[in-house]
Design a protein around this motif. Sequence first.
Motif: not given
Length: 339
Positions: A101-120
């Motif tokens: 929420y409203s970051p001036a600078v957001l850097t995401i580098d070399g990250c991984i997700n292996t799990a399932d995600l649910d947003a109902p």
Amino acid sequence: FVNALQAGTPAGGLVGETSGSASIQLSFENCVNYGEVITFGVPSGEGNAHTGAGGILGEALGVHSPDSTFTFKNCANHGYIHANEECGRVAGVGGIVGRGYSPAVLTIDGCINTADLDAPGTGWSAAGGIVGTLMTYGFAWSGTHDGKIKILNCVNLGDLNAANAFAGGIVGAPFQFNTQNSELYFENCANYGAVTGKDLTAGITPYAGWYGLSGIIFKNCLNAGAVTSTAGSASGIIARINKLEEKTYSGTPNPTLIEGCVNIGTIISSGENGTASGILGVVDTDDTTIKNCMNMGALTGIKASAYIMPEATNTVTAEGNVYFGEADDSMKYGSAADI
């Protein structure tokens, strides 16, 4: 196991929520989550429905400050992340960050997700393999606040489900409001998981741009997962680029570039007015270039497009693209059977 017991409270595998200080500068490196994370929201319109659940951080809160920076490097999530059905509006579920929420600078580098995600949840809620929902602001009272967002070298292997809203293999829903010279940049990102949403749904991110001056760039991104939208548009890379309108500031929107991107996943749009597209679905802004991209995925929908579905007023350039092994810059549009 992390459970946000109070409705509307963000939950994270390591950190639930940042403080929201105007000068906050946080860095997460080599962090790993194996536990289940759940957040409980409240119905849209009834109190605070702004919440998030993330494998590393539930919510990155920047408070419209040009000095707020967040960095995530070489982090991983292996735990199931989900929200309940009451999470509405801008609730986000993400493998690394639930909601930015409203970051001036957001850097995401070399990250991984292996799990399932649910947003109902409904409304602007979303599931994203790396980030759930991401919002940058730049209202006049908050200064220039450019909003530099970079997602680099990230991979999603988990299946994502947003039964009533948005879903993206890397970012679930990035919104930009009244931003000046903001940047949304994806490079060397890949999705291998199945992505299912009700509205806009895509292998990398479903949506970008909203009332602002913004540059949107995708370079060398891959979608290999099946992408399904039950009521809207579905695409291998991005389903819609919205009109980047001048609101608070004067100027010309920066160009949009999609270069070296590949889709090999099956794309399905079940919506009556939706489209199925290999690279980009609907574009509603000028000066867009699709270059050296390839679609090898089957398209299923009432309307389908190998690359984009241009609108008459848009300036779109396509060059060096390949559709099922053949050079094709024609931006085909029609029924799935026709192309």
